[in-house]
Design a protein around this motif. Structure first.
Motif, short mmCIF file in Angstrom:
data_model
loop_
_atom_site.label_atom_id
_atom_site.label_comp_id
_atom_site.label_asym_id
_atom_site.label_seq_id
_atom_site.Cartn_x
_atom_site.Cartn_y
_atom_site.Cartn_z
N ASP A 151 0.85 -1.18 0.00
CA ASP A 151 0.00 0.00 0.00
C ASP A 151 0.89 1.23 0.00
OD1 ASP A 151 0.87 0.42 2.64
OD2 ASP A 151 -0.91 -0.51 3.51
N VAL A 152 0.27 2.40 -0.03
CA VAL A 152 1.03 3.64 -0.12
C VAL A 152 1.96 3.81 1.07
CG1 VAL A 152 0.85 6.16 -0.16
CG2 VAL A 152 -0.71 4.78 -1.55
N VAL A 155 5.02 0.82 0.74
CA VAL A 155 5.69 0.43 -0.49
C VAL A 155 7.14 0.91 -0.55
CG1 VAL A 155 4.88 2.44 -1.82
CG2 VAL A 155 5.47 0.30 -3.01
N ALA A 156 7.42 2.10 -0.03
CA ALA A 156 8.80 2.61 -0.06
C ALA A 156 9.70 1.78 0.85
CB ALA A 156 8.82 4.08 0.35
N THR A 157 9.20 1.45 2.04
CA THR A 157 9.98 0.62 2.96
C THR A 157 10.22 -0.76 2.38
OG1 THR A 157 9.00 1.79 4.83
CG2 THR A 157 10.05 -0.31 5.30
N MET A 184 1.76 11.07 -6.73
CA MET A 184 2.85 10.63 -5.86
C MET A 184 2.85 11.38 -4.53
SD MET A 184 4.73 8.27 -7.42
CE MET A 184 6.43 8.38 -6.86
N ASP A 185 1.94 12.33 -4.37
CA ASP A 185 1.96 13.19 -3.19
C ASP A 185 1.84 12.39 -1.89
OD1 ASP A 185 2.19 15.30 -4.89
OD2 ASP A 185 0.09 15.93 -4.75
N ASP A 186 0.89 11.47 -1.84
CA ASP A 186 0.70 10.68 -0.62
C ASP A 186 1.91 9.80 -0.34
OD1 ASP A 186 -1.80 11.78 -0.24
OD2 ASP A 186 -2.87 10.14 -1.22
N THR A 190 5.05 9.90 3.06
CA THR A 190 5.25 8.82 4.02
C THR A 190 6.66 8.85 4.60
OG1 THR A 190 5.99 7.22 2.34
CG2 THR A 190 3.61 7.36 2.79
N GLN A 191 6.78 8.33 5.82
CA GLN A 191 8.09 8.28 6.48
C GLN A 191 9.03 7.35 5.73
OE1 GLN A 191 8.95 10.19 9.27
NE2 GLN A 191 10.99 9.51 8.64
N GLY A 192 8.48 6.27 5.19
CA GLY A 192 9.31 5.32 4.45
C GLY A 192 9.95 5.95 3.24
N TYR A 193 9.20 6.76 2.53
CA TYR A 193 9.74 7.43 1.34
C TYR A 193 10.83 8.43 1.74
CZ TYR A 193 9.87 9.89 -3.15
OH TYR A 193 10.27 10.45 -4.34
#
Length: 217
Positions: A151-152, A155-157, A184-186, A190-193
């Motif tokens: 999920d949003v 996904v980065a993590t 891509m704003d949300d 995120t902290q992961g991003y």
């Protein structure tokens, strides 16, 4: 001339009788192996954050090339003193050891088909353990669960994890998921991003390049 004629008669069967079948119970070998996870006849002990875990050398050697190299080396002191496991939580090692014995993933009492998003952080840790000890099937199971629960927010993590542990299919899934976002704003919020942008900007640069190519297709 005399001829002898033999007439063979088929046996008469009045009716066919159905005999009761013999019920065979399902295999319980996985439960039997799980029952070995106590101190009975254990010849290896692990210490994880001060908690002791009993295990059997033959099972560990059979399931993990890393354990095989560690436990079968000459002059090994295994059995005389516990093997200290660093950088791993006790719950993670317990779930990892359960998989080693049973080939089943069990996280906080849930089997793999019930590992929902609440357990995704644990799945991250299990993937790291599987990669560390070269337990390929567990690693793939973790990748599959994480892929299904992208999920949003995560996904980065997950992308960073996939890159670090050479999970190419999971990495591809993360990038494809990101490419499908309407904005891509949300994700950027995120902290992961933000952590990924600071610690591994090259991963993000590669992801953005691949996303741009996907959008051109």
């Amino acid at each position: 001339m005399e001829c002898a004629v033999t007439v063979r008669m088929e046996p008469q069967v009045s009716k066919t009788k159905v005999f009761p079948g013999i019920k065979v119970p399902p295999s319980d070998i996985k439960q039997q192996l799980a029952n070995l996870m106590d101190k009975e006849r254990a010849d290896v002990m692990f210490s994880v954050s001060g908690e002791m875990f009993a295990a059997h050398k033959i099972v560990l050697v059979m399931r993990s090339p890393v354990f095989k190299a560690q436990l079968c080396r000459p002059l090994s002191q295994t059995g005389k003193q516990p093997i200290v496991i660093e950088d791993m939580q006790t719950d993670v090692f317990r779930a990892f050891l359960y998989f080693i014995y049973t080939d089943l993933m069990k996280v906080h009492g849930d089997l793999e088909e019930n590992c929902e998003r609440k357990n995704c952080q644990m799945i991250h840790h299990l993937l790291v353990a599987a990669d560390r000890y070269d337990v390929a099937r567990l690693k793939l199971l973790c990748e599959s669960i994480l892929c299904k629960n992208l999920d949003v927010k995560n996904v980065a993590t997950t992308l960073a994890l996939a890159d670090q542990h050479q999970c190419d299919s999971l990495k591809d899934a993360c990038i494809e998921f990101m490419s499908c976002l309407s904005t891509m704003d949300d994700l950027v919020a995120t902290q992961g991003y933000q952590d990924l942008a600071k610690t591994s900007p090259s991963i993000l640069a590669d992801a953005k390049e691949r996303i741009a190519k996907l959008h051109k297709c």
